[in-house]
Scaffold this motif. Structure first.
Motif, PDB file in Angstrom:
ATOM      1  N   TRP A  31      -3.581  10.506  -9.916  1.00 38.97           N
ATOM      2  CA  TRP A  31      -3.174   9.374  -9.077  1.00 38.97           C
ATOM      3  C   TRP A  31      -4.178   9.202  -7.918  1.00 38.97           C
ATOM      4  O   TRP A  31      -4.588   8.093  -7.585  1.00 38.97           O
ATOM      5  N   ASP A  32      -4.603  10.350  -7.345  1.00 37.67           N
ATOM      6  CA  ASP A  32      -5.539  10.300  -6.208  1.00 37.67           C
ATOM      7  C   ASP A  32      -6.870   9.696  -6.621  1.00 37.67           C
ATOM      8  O   ASP A  32      -7.464   8.905  -5.891  1.00 37.67           O
TER       9      ASP A  32
ATOM     10  N   TRP B   3      -9.457  -1.015 -10.456  1.00 37.66           N
ATOM     11  CA  TRP B   3      -9.257   0.174 -11.305  1.00 37.66           C
ATOM     12  C   TRP B   3      -8.656  -0.290 -12.615  1.00 37.66           C
ATOM     13  O   TRP B   3      -7.861  -1.237 -12.672  1.00 37.66           O
TER      14      TRP B   3
ATOM     15  N   MET C 232       0.814  -1.211   0.000  1.00 43.75           N
ATOM     16  CA  MET C 232       0.000   0.000   0.000  1.00 43.75           C
ATOM     17  C   MET C 232       0.852   1.269   0.000  1.00 43.75           C
ATOM     18  O   MET C 232       0.350   2.359  -0.190  1.00 43.75           O
TER      19      MET C 232
ATOM     20  N   LEU D  33      -9.656   1.910  -3.804  1.00 43.47           N
ATOM     21  CA  LEU D  33     -10.027   1.641  -2.412  1.00 43.47           C
ATOM     22  C   LEU D  33     -11.539   1.477  -2.260  1.00 43.47           C
ATOM     23  O   LEU D  33     -12.016   0.698  -1.448  1.00 43.47           O
TER      24      LEU D  33
ATOM     25  N   HIS E 165       3.181   1.428  -2.205  1.00 44.74           N
ATOM     26  CA  HIS E 165       3.629   1.331  -3.608  1.00 44.74           C
ATOM     27  C   HIS E 165       5.044   0.799  -3.745  1.00 44.74           C
ATOM     28  O   HIS E 165       5.715   1.044  -4.756  1.00 44.74           O
TER      29      HIS E 165
ATOM     30  N   CYS F  60      -5.869  -3.036 -12.053  1.00 44.29           N
ATOM     31  CA  CYS F  60      -5.424  -3.195 -10.670  1.00 44.29           C
ATOM     32  C   CYS F  60      -6.542  -3.790  -9.830  1.00 44.29           C
ATOM     33  O   CYS F  60      -7.714  -3.456 -10.023  1.00 44.29           O
TER      34      CYS F  60
ATOM     35  N   MET G 142      -6.471   5.935  -6.913  1.00 46.09           N
ATOM     36  CA  MET G 142      -6.415   5.261  -5.615  1.00 46.09           C
ATOM     37  C   MET G 142      -7.787   5.265  -4.943  1.00 46.09           C
ATOM     38  O   MET G 142      -8.192   4.267  -4.324  1.00 46.09           O
TER      39      MET G 142
ATOM     40  N   ILE H 122      -1.552  -4.231  -3.842  1.00 47.55           N
ATOM     41  CA  ILE H 122      -2.224  -3.940  -5.124  1.00 47.55           C
ATOM     42  C   ILE H 122      -1.619  -4.881  -6.153  1.00 47.55           C
ATOM     43  O   ILE H 122      -0.403  -4.878  -6.385  1.00 47.55           O
TER      44      ILE H 122
ATOM     45  N   LEU I 183      -7.372  -4.834  -5.592  1.00 48.99           N
ATOM     46  CA  LEU I 183      -6.902  -4.655  -4.230  1.00 48.99           C
ATOM     47  C   LEU I 183      -6.913  -6.009  -3.521  1.00 48.99           C
ATOM     48  O   LEU I 183      -7.891  -6.756  -3.587  1.00 48.99           O
TER      49      LEU I 183
END
Ligand code: ADP
Length: 613
Positions: free
Chosen positions: A182-183, A195, A143, A190, A145, A215, A186, A228, A217
């Motif tokens: 990026w936010d 994604w 988490m 989450l 990265h 991706c 994520m 990830i 989780l």
């Protein structure tokens, strides 16, 4: 389930840590079980030593297949029983027998649990093996990265080995550029656990790759996000191909717009059609109007409907090529000229397909028509100018029969005024008057034809007759200039298709030029040789050879150019008009000249098909 017989490099990569130690571990397991057996047999300690075989079974899980593990378990049971019999005989009711049972149960339960665990592990390994075979890059990061797993696909794609990549910050290593922020990525991961999107990433050699990143989780204890798992599919080539396709489509659309050429496709027998943007624009179809054969016919000029119907019929009969030219009649009255060329690209039993190009040639046709009109006008001016040059001899040509009419009229009157009128003589005089009047009106008819401004008319003509008529018009002028005429025709009549007046104009022009060239030269004899010959290639050639000064080779290339003249009063249009007339008749005109031999003008025309042998 065995899926792969030959291990791929990827599989070898995954199994690399196990291969070398297997033999060693097997030897270890044998040594351990032997030691347990010896201790169990020889020792007098009252504990269940055979329980230690559990360690051997657990070791065997990684070293053998299911059957192998069961085999190891049976061997351990055998060794336990053997050691018991050696140490205690068959005394079944003391404490040692209870320890035997404990040991055997421990071995049995461990075997069952180990086999269960092995099934799960094998399945997992199989999945890993399958994943490793994909060309996609598989990257696992925690988490924060930090990369924890780096597949062979990732090694191949990005250039870093597993040992170089694991432990690195994913973002620092690959500098990923996302289409979203990026936010946002994520937050989506989450919230939904997944994604997917396009990402541009940097490789070890500095090159950029575009990947589709998927991706998911991975959750740990208490459903807390743990890692990830991402699969990266390289779509750089596909992207480049799409971009190249889009670029060439844009080029094509631009070229179609510039050249006013559209493309169309037609499926046979369904009649389904495909149209490029430019093809729709040419036909002025609305964007929501699907073009059909019926709507094409509806836009076709009424006079050209049959041409289009014939082309459609040819298409349904699967003609290899279809070439046609027709007009469209637009709603506001405009007329468009189209040229269409289609080719059968697929000829199947069930269905066939044509691909074609259609070109708006309205501007070209308009320009051609304007050019044609001015050529006709120019030719007319030139004829009138020639008639002006011939005015004196024409006046003489007409005057002669008129004078003869007057003389014969006077003579007829005299025969009538006699005491006994001589009716026979009067009749002869009137007959001569009629014939002379016909001669005069024939001269006038020819002059009127030459002076008239009409559209060229194509008809089957006898070239010999046209030459003779032209000679009749300039005959007097030739005589006045003391030109001797030599006529060498190898045919009586030869049929050509063309316009009588235009062909006469060419011949008169050549005769006049030859006569003028000889008139201005200091020569003893002025001769004109006319020759008419059949050629082997299905054409007839007519030659006019004069005994004038000839044409020097440096002047030759300019001869047929517009406005080239060496005469003081000349316009320099005669030969240029002659050439366009002869070429419009499908023929050729050229000149030759040997020094001191005068000039020869040649013209060749195709003989009308019905005249050919
Ligand atoms: P123009 O008669 O008004 O000069 P043409 O186009 O008929 O225009 O002829 C162009 C030129 O070609 C003439 O000026 C002349 O120099 C040359 N020419 C044409 N016919 C002959 C000929 N039979 N002999 C020599 N020169 C000729």
């Amino acid at each position: 389930m065995k899926i792969i017989t030959e291990p791929t490099p990827a599989v070898r990569w995954f199994s690399r840590p196990f291969v070398n130690s297997v033999q060693l571990q097997r030897l270890g397991a044998i040594a351990l079980s032997s030691s347990i057996f010896v201790i169990d047999t020889a020792s007098s300690i009252h504990i269940a030593i055979a329980v230690l075989y559990v360690a051997v079974i657990l070791m065997s899980v990684n070293l053998f297949s299911r059957k192998g593990v069961i085999g190891v378990s049976l061997v351990c049971i055998g060794l336990t029983l053997t050691a018991f019999v050696i140490g205690h005989g068959f005394e079944l009711y003391d404490g040692s027998f209870a320890r035997l049972l404990v040991s055997l149960s421990a071995i049995g339960m461990t075997t069952v649990l180990a086999l269960k665990n092995k099934s799960a592990t094998d399945e997992l390994q199989e999945q890993v093996r399958l994943l490793a075979q994909t060309h996609d890059a598989i990257i696992v990061r925690d988490m924060n990265h930090v990369i924890t797993q780096w597949s062979p696909g990732a090694e191949a794609l990005y250039g870093w080995t597993k040992s170089q990549a694991v432990g690195q910050d994913f973002r620092a290593l690959l500098s990923p550029q996302l289409m979203t922020s990026w936010d946002q990525m994520m937050a989506c991961l989450l919230e939904t656990g997944h994604w997917e999107g396009e990402v541009i990433e940097h490789c070890r050699d500095g090159a950029c790759v575009t990947v589709v990143s998927r991706c998911s989780l991975s959750l740990g204890a208490n459903n807390q996000p743990k890692a990830i798992l991402a699969t990266h599919n390289d779509i750089s080539d596909r992207k480049r191909a799409i971009e190249a396709l889009q670029r060439s489509e844009a080029f094509l659309a631009g070229a179609q717009w510039l050249s006013q050429t559209g493309s169309i496709g037609l499926k046979i027998p369904s009649g389904e059609m495909y149209w490029s943007k430019e093809a729709r624009r040419i036909f002025e179809f609305n964007a929501d109007e699907p073009p059909t054969l019926t709507s094409i016919l509806a836009k076709t000029h009424p006079d050209d409907i049959e041409i289009v119907k014939a082309a459609i019929k040819n298409a349904f009969q699967k003609a290899p090529h279809i070439k046609t030219e027709y007009r469209l009649s637009m709603a506001d009255g405009r007329v468009k000229h189209l040229q269409m060329l289609a080719q059968l690209v697929k000829d199947g039993d069930e269905d066939s397909e044509y691909v074609g190009a259609l070109m708006d040639v309205t501007d070209t046709r308009m320009a051609e028509e304007a050019l044609h009109r001015s050529e006709v006008q120019l030719a007319h001016f030139s004829r009138v100018a020639t008639l002006g040059e011939l005015a004196a001899s024409i006046a003489h040509e007409v005057n002669q029969p008129l004078a003869a009419v007057a003389t014969n009229g006077t003579a007829g009157l005299r025969w009538l005024n006699r005491d006994t009128p001589d009716i026979g003589e009067v009749r002869s005089a009137i007959e001569r008057m009629v014939s002379e009047t016909h001669r005069a009106s024939e001269v006038i008819r020819r002059i009127r034809a030459m002076a008239r401004k009409t559209e060229p008319q194509k008809a089957a003509l006898n070239l010999v007759e046209i030459i003779d008529e032209s000679l009749a018009l300039v005959g007097r002028e030739l005589k006045r200039n003391k030109v001797e005429l030599e006529r060498g025709f190898d045919v009586e009549a030869v049929s050509v298709t063309g316009d009588r007046v235009q062909l006469q104009q060419v011949i008169i022009n050549l005769l006049m030029n030859a006569m003028q060239a000889m008139a201005n030269a200091k020569i003893k004899r002025r001769t004109l040789h006319l020759r008419l010959l059949h050629s082997d290639d299905g054409s007839v050639s007519f030659e006019i050879k004069d005994s004038g000064p000839g044409i020097s080779s440096d002047r030759m290339p300019m001869l047929f150019m517009a406005f080239y003249t060496t005469k003081q009063e000349g316009m320099g249009m005669g030969l240029s008009i002659c050439r366009s007339i002869i070429e419009a008749h499908g023929g050729r005109i050229w000149a030759t000249s040997e020094p001191g031999e005068g000039a020869v003008f040649h013209l060749s025309l195709p003989i009308s098909p019905w005249e050919q042998p």
